[in-house]
Design a protein around this motif. Structure first.
Motif, PDB file in Angstrom:
ATOM      1  N   PRO A 178       0.897  -1.176  -0.099  1.00 46.14           N
ATOM      2  CA  PRO A 178      -0.017  -0.019  -0.005  1.00 46.14           C
ATOM      3  C   PRO A 178       0.748   1.175  -0.013  1.00 46.14           C
ATOM      4  O   PRO A 178       0.291   2.286  -0.072  1.00 46.14           O
ATOM      5  CB  PRO A 178      -0.750  -0.178   1.259  1.00 46.14           C
ATOM      6  CG  PRO A 178       0.194  -0.966   2.398  1.00 46.14           C
ATOM      7  CD  PRO A 178       0.941  -1.733   1.432  1.00 46.14           C
ATOM      8  N   LEU A 179       2.183   1.284   0.385  1.00 45.59           N
ATOM      9  CA  LEU A 179       3.145   2.334   0.285  1.00 45.59           C
ATOM     10  C   LEU A 179       3.929   2.196  -0.674  1.00 45.59           C
ATOM     11  O   LEU A 179       5.386   1.917  -0.507  1.00 45.59           O
ATOM     12  CB  LEU A 179       3.595   2.748   1.931  1.00 45.59           C
ATOM     13  CG  LEU A 179       2.566   2.549   2.778  1.00 45.59           C
ATOM     14  CD1 LEU A 179       3.251   2.600   4.277  1.00 45.59           C
ATOM     15  CD2 LEU A 179       1.842   3.636   2.850  1.00 45.59           C
ATOM     16  N   PRO A 180       3.949   2.498  -1.859  1.00 45.42           N
ATOM     17  CA  PRO A 180       4.878   2.171  -2.896  1.00 45.42           C
ATOM     18  C   PRO A 180       6.197   3.097  -2.840  1.00 45.42           C
ATOM     19  O   PRO A 180       7.423   2.743  -3.152  1.00 45.42           O
ATOM     20  CB  PRO A 180       4.188   2.332  -4.292  1.00 45.42           C
ATOM     21  CG  PRO A 180       2.944   2.908  -3.951  1.00 45.42           C
ATOM     22  CD  PRO A 180       2.672   2.816  -2.624  1.00 45.42           C
ATOM     23  N   SER A 181       5.887   4.122  -2.222  1.00 45.43           N
ATOM     24  CA  SER A 181       7.184   5.276  -2.071  1.00 45.43           C
ATOM     25  C   SER A 181       8.298   4.437  -1.186  1.00 45.43           C
ATOM     26  O   SER A 181       9.442   4.855  -1.339  1.00 45.43           O
ATOM     27  CB  SER A 181       6.703   6.367  -1.837  1.00 45.43           C
ATOM     28  OG  SER A 181       5.864   6.430  -0.422  1.00 45.43           O
ATOM     29  N   VAL A 182       7.745   3.834  -0.203  1.00 38.36           N
ATOM     30  CA  VAL A 182       8.741   2.939   0.649  1.00 38.36           C
ATOM     31  C   VAL A 182       8.894   1.449   0.371  1.00 38.36           C
ATOM     32  O   VAL A 182       9.455   0.806   1.209  1.00 38.36           O
ATOM     33  CB  VAL A 182       8.710   3.422   2.152  1.00 38.36           C
ATOM     34  CG1 VAL A 182       8.795   4.716   2.495  1.00 38.36           C
ATOM     35  CG2 VAL A 182       7.339   2.827   2.477  1.00 38.36           C
ATOM     36  N   GLN A 183       8.228   1.002  -0.537  1.00 38.06           N
ATOM     37  CA  GLN A 183       8.081  -0.412  -0.833  1.00 38.06           C
ATOM     38  C   GLN A 183       8.346  -0.509  -2.487  1.00 38.06           C
ATOM     39  O   GLN A 183       7.895  -0.719  -2.990  1.00 38.06           O
ATOM     40  CB  GLN A 183       6.981  -0.880  -0.710  1.00 38.06           C
ATOM     41  CG  GLN A 183       6.542  -0.858   0.939  1.00 38.06           C
ATOM     42  CD  GLN A 183       5.180  -1.566   1.251  1.00 38.06           C
ATOM     43  OE1 GLN A 183       3.863  -0.642   1.233  1.00 38.06           O
ATOM     44  NE2 GLN A 183       5.196  -2.783   1.266  1.00 38.06           N
ATOM     45  N   PRO A 184       9.721  -0.729  -2.634  1.00 39.30           N
ATOM     46  CA  PRO A 184      10.231  -0.790  -4.033  1.00 39.30           C
ATOM     47  C   PRO A 184      10.134  -2.276  -4.735  1.00 39.30           C
ATOM     48  O   PRO A 184      10.269  -2.589  -5.972  1.00 39.30           O
ATOM     49  CB  PRO A 184      11.785  -0.331  -4.261  1.00 39.30           C
ATOM     50  CG  PRO A 184      12.328  -0.822  -2.872  1.00 39.30           C
ATOM     51  CD  PRO A 184      10.939  -0.532  -1.915  1.00 39.30           C
ATOM     52  N   ALA A 185       9.621  -3.073  -3.865  1.00 44.86           N
ATOM     53  CA  ALA A 185       9.614  -4.736  -4.267  1.00 44.86           C
ATOM     54  C   ALA A 185       8.551  -4.934  -5.266  1.00 44.86           C
ATOM     55  O   ALA A 185       7.363  -4.205  -5.301  1.00 44.86           O
ATOM     56  CB  ALA A 185       9.206  -5.493  -2.907  1.00 44.86           C
TER      57      ALA A 185
END
Length: 275
Positions: A178-185
Motif C-alpha cells: 500500500p506504500l509504494p514510495s517506501v516499498q520498491p519490491a
C-alpha cells in the motif's frame, strides 16, 4: 459456596457478547474517527474520490469490527476450554483483519523515504525483516513452552493476539504494497515472500493435525467445549490454521504466475491491431 459450573456448550450469541476494555476500544474508536475524517475531506475532490473509493472504508470498517469481535467478545473467556476457539480468534486477527485494513487504505499514499517515518517504514516493510518477525511469532509462540505460557498467563488475552495482529499487518503490507514510495519490491519478490511467509504456519498446522497426543499442558485434561476431546481440539486447531493460511498462499502463487508471465513477455506489448 461453590462457583457455578462453566457453560461448556455456548451458542453464537454467548460467544459474541461484547465487553468493554478501554485499552482496546479507545484506540479503535480513535483510529476510526481519524480515518472517517480524512475520508470525508478526501471525497470533496474528484482526485480524492479516485484515491478513496467507497468500498475502501467498508473493508476498513469490517476489519475493525472483526478485530473487536476477536478481542472483546465473550469468546475470550473460554480460552482454557477450547484450543480451537482460541486459534480461530488468532487466525481472524492474523489472516482476516490485516488484509481488510491494508486494502482499506487510500491509494497513492506518499511518504518521503528520507524522513524518519519513511525510514522506519522502509525497514519494517522490508520483506526479510517482516518475514523474520512473523516467523518468530509463529514458531516461538507455538512451541509447547511458548504456547503453554500464553495460555496460563494474561498473554493469552493481550500479548499474543497483539503480536499476531501486528506481525501479520507487516506481512500483508509487504504482499499488498500500500506504500509504494517506501516499498520498491516488484510483484515477483512479493510472491516469493508470500510463499515463504505461509510456510511456518503450515508447518505448525501439520504438526497439530498429525500428532497423536496433546502437545500443550493446559489442554491435556481440560474440560473442552461442545464435548470435544483435547486431541480433537488440537486437530481442529490445525485445520483452522491451515485453512486460514490458504488464501495468502494462493495469492502468493498468483503473484508468482503474474511475474513469470511478465518475464515470458519480456516486458513488451503486442502492436495494436489496425482498424
Amino acid at each position: 459456596m461453590t462457583a457455578p459450573a462453566p457453560n461448556l456448550n455456548p451458542g453464537l450469541t454467548d460467544l459474541l457478547a461484547l465487553h468493554f476494555d478501554p485499552l482496546v476500544w479507545l484506540p479503535v474508536l480513535a483510529v476510526t474517527g481519524m480515518y472517517l475524517w480524512r475520508y470525508v475531506l478526501a471525497r470533496r475532490t474528484p482526485a480524492g474520490q479516485a484515491r478513496w473509493p467507497v468500498w475502501k472504508p467498508l473493508l476498513f470498517g469490517l476489519g475493525l469490527v472483526l478485530l473487536l469481535l476477536a478481542t472483546q467478545s465473550a469468546a475470550t473467556a473460554w480460552t482454557l476450554n477450547s484450543m480451537a476457539l482460541y486459534m480461530g480468534r488468532l487466525m481472524v486477527l492474523a489472516e482476516v483483519v490485516p488484509p481488510l485494513l491494508v486494502l482499506g487504505l487510500p491509494r497513492g499514499i506518499q511518504i518521503d523515504p528520507r524522513r524518519p517515518l519513511g525510514r522506519v517504514l522502509g525497514v519494517l516493510l522490508d520483506p526479510w525483516v517482516a518475514l523474520a518477525i512473523w516467523a518468530a511469532v509463529i514458531i516461538f509462540w507455538n512451541v509447547p513452552a511458548g504456547f503453554n505460557a500464553s495460555v496460563v498467563t494474561n498473554t493469552a488475552a493481550i500479548l499474543l493476539p497483539a503480536l499476531y495482529l501486528l506481525s501479520s499487518l507487516l506481512v500483508w503490507a509487504v504482499v499488498l504494497r500500500p506504500l509504494p514510495s517506501v516499498q520498491p519490491a516488484h510483484i515477483g519478490s512479493r510472491g516469493w515472500f508470500g510463499l515463504l511467509a505461509s510456510l511456518p504456519m503450515m508447518a505448525v498446522a501439520a504438526v497439530w493435525l498429525y500428532s497423536q497426543q496433546v502437545l500443550y499442558t493446559p489442554y491435556v485434561s481440560a474440560l473442552c467445549l461442545w464435548n470435544l476431546t483435547p486431541l480433537q481440539n488440537q486437530q481442529i486447531s490445525g485445520w483452522i490454521m491451515m485453512l486460514a493460511g490458504l488464501p495468502a498462499m494462493a495469492l502468493a502463487l498468483v503473484q508468482l504466475m503474474a511475474w513469470l508471465i511478465q518475464l515470458a513477455d519480456g516486458g513488451t506489448q503486442p502492436p495494436a491491431a489496425k482498424g
